[in-house]
Design an enzyme around this catalytic site. Structure first.
Site, PDB file in Angstrom:
ATOM      1  N   GLY A  20       0.829  -1.206   0.000  1.00 32.63           N
ATOM      2  CA  GLY A  20       0.000   0.000   0.000  1.00 32.63           C
ATOM      3  C   GLY A  20       0.855   1.244   0.000  1.00 32.63           C
ATOM      4  N   ALA A  21       1.844   1.264  -0.881  1.00 33.31           N
ATOM      5  CA  ALA A  21       2.930   2.232  -0.780  1.00 33.31           C
ATOM      6  C   ALA A  21       2.675   3.563  -1.467  1.00 33.31           C
ATOM      7  CB  ALA A  21       4.203   1.610  -1.358  1.00 33.31           C
ATOM      8  N   ASN A  22       1.621   3.668  -2.260  1.00 30.38           N
ATOM      9  CA  ASN A  22       1.513   4.847  -3.131  1.00 30.38           C
ATOM     10  C   ASN A  22       0.847   6.054  -2.478  1.00 30.38           C
ATOM     11  OD1 ASN A  22      -0.769   2.762  -3.929  1.00 30.38           O
ATOM     12  ND2 ASN A  22      -1.638   4.820  -4.203  1.00 30.38           N
ATOM     13  N   GLY A  24      -0.890   7.873   1.581  1.00 31.81           N
ATOM     14  CA  GLY A  24      -1.192   7.760   2.999  1.00 31.81           C
ATOM     15  C   GLY A  24      -0.035   7.294   3.857  1.00 31.81           C
ATOM     16  N   GLY A  26       1.522   4.466   3.891  1.00 30.09           N
ATOM     17  CA  GLY A  26       2.567   3.775   3.154  1.00 30.09           C
ATOM     18  C   GLY A  26       3.569   4.737   2.546  1.00 30.09           C
ATOM     19  N   SER A 148      -5.465  -1.256  13.568  1.00 23.70           N
ATOM     20  CA  SER A 148      -6.082   0.032  13.881  1.00 23.70           C
ATOM     21  C   SER A 148      -6.844  -0.094  15.188  1.00 23.70           C
ATOM     22  CB  SER A 148      -7.029   0.486  12.758  1.00 23.70           C
ATOM     23  OG  SER A 148      -8.311  -0.091  12.926  1.00 23.70           O
ATOM     24  N   TYR A 173     -14.684  -4.776   8.911  1.00 24.67           N
ATOM     25  CA  TYR A 173     -13.413  -4.044   9.059  1.00 24.67           C
ATOM     26  C   TYR A 173     -12.787  -4.345  10.419  1.00 24.67           C
ATOM     27  CZ  TYR A 173     -10.083  -0.166   9.291  1.00 24.67           C
ATOM     28  OH  TYR A 173      -8.938   0.590   9.408  1.00 24.67           O
TER      29      TYR A 173
END
Length: 301
Positions: A20-22, A24, A26, A148, A173
């Site tokens: 999830g690096a792209n 936020g 990440g 979270s 979630y």
């Protein structure tokens, strides 16, 4: 003294992979690691977004940025990504399981698992288990799994983990985030049992301003939900602040396997990283083993 990104020790010579690096958390995590001279693999579902993030970081003067196509909603993609890391690098020092989806309408992964459980938990467990051999005997190798505060109200639906009956967006979630911390602690216990050199830790960002919240609101189409988020907006901290707990877990010399980090103020909603409690279910080794076995069955199926 509050711990900040300035306290990250040199990461020169270390190879890190962030899912999830792209955007936020990440992207903020990669910025901090790359600034400390780590080589960082940006693992993303979208090649276009990954390339845009890489260019953004390069424009900031950061280098040693590698790209990896990874769709956690497809276990075949997870397998290909792990094989690519093995073939291209032959080792890995740091894995940060950061990617996540939050509160979408019910959808399923390629293999038919509920999307949040499949992406947030099953995909990361499969990825981690595939990459562990590359991390063994590497100096200070760590796996950090991002959970979270939703873990505290989450529960595992043992009879219906894919929420085929009575789907609840935030219930699913919460289950996935509880599963994240249960996995992190169970992984550390199993690594210790076999005298592994790898450590497993968990972290949560508190209330961090990322794309998760607006995406969840848009997908829900609920005016009351949108109002609640607007009222809570002053409590949100930046993605850079939200990334500090996972960066601390990943790099602080004092951080130990089996620990869980989150913000230190307002009951874990914001602040600098400190050790924090985990959901009671995550402290139960019987429940953790039960989830591990269930997850392996679902991944194998």
């Amino acid at each position: 003294m509050a711990w900040t990104a300035d306290d990250i020790p040199s990461q020169e010579g270390r190879l890190a992979l962030v899912t999830g690096a792209n955007s936020g958390l990440g992207l903020a995590t990669i910025q901090a690691l790359a600034a400390r001279q780590a080589t960082v693999i940006l693992a993303c579902r979208s090649s276009r977004k990954a390339e845009a993030a890489q260019q953004q970081l390069q424009d900031q003067g950061l280098s040693r940025l590698e790209l990896l196509e990874l769709d956690l909603a497809d276990l075949s993609s997870v397998k290909r990504a792990a094989e690519s890391v093995r073939d291209r690098y032959g080792h890995l020092d740091l894995l940060i399981n950061n990617a996540g989806v939050m509160a979408p309408p019910r959808r399923t992964t390629v293999q038919g698992h509920e999307l949040q459980f499949g992406v947030n938990h099953l995909g990361h467990q499969a990825l981690t288990q595939a990459l562990l051999p590359l991390m063994e005997n590497r100096p200070d190798a760590r796996v950090v799994t991002v959970t979270s505060g939703a873990q505290y109200f989450g529960r595992i639906h043992w009879d219906d983990p894919n929420w085929e009956q009575r789907y609840e967006r935030y219930g699913a979630y919460g289950q996935s985030k509880l599963a994240n911390v249960m996995f992190a602690l169970e992984l550390d216990a199993r690594l210790r049992q076999r005298s592994s050199t790898i450590r497993s830790l968990a972290a949560h960002p508190g209330l961090a301003r990322t794309q998760l919240q607006p995406t969840a609101i848009a997908s829900g189409g609920n005016g009351a939900e949108a109002l609640v988020y607007r009222l809570m907006d002053p409590l949100f901290q930046s993605a850079a602040m939200g990334a500090l707990p996972q960066l601390h877990a990943a790099t602080a010399p004092s951080a130990q396997g089996g620990e869980h980090y989150g913000p230190n103020r307002l009951g874990g909603l914001r602040g600098h990283p400190s050790r924090c409690r985990v959901a009671p279910t995550a402290n139960n080794p019987v429940e953790r083993e039960r989830l591990w076995n269930l997850s392996e069955q679902l991944i194998g199926a």
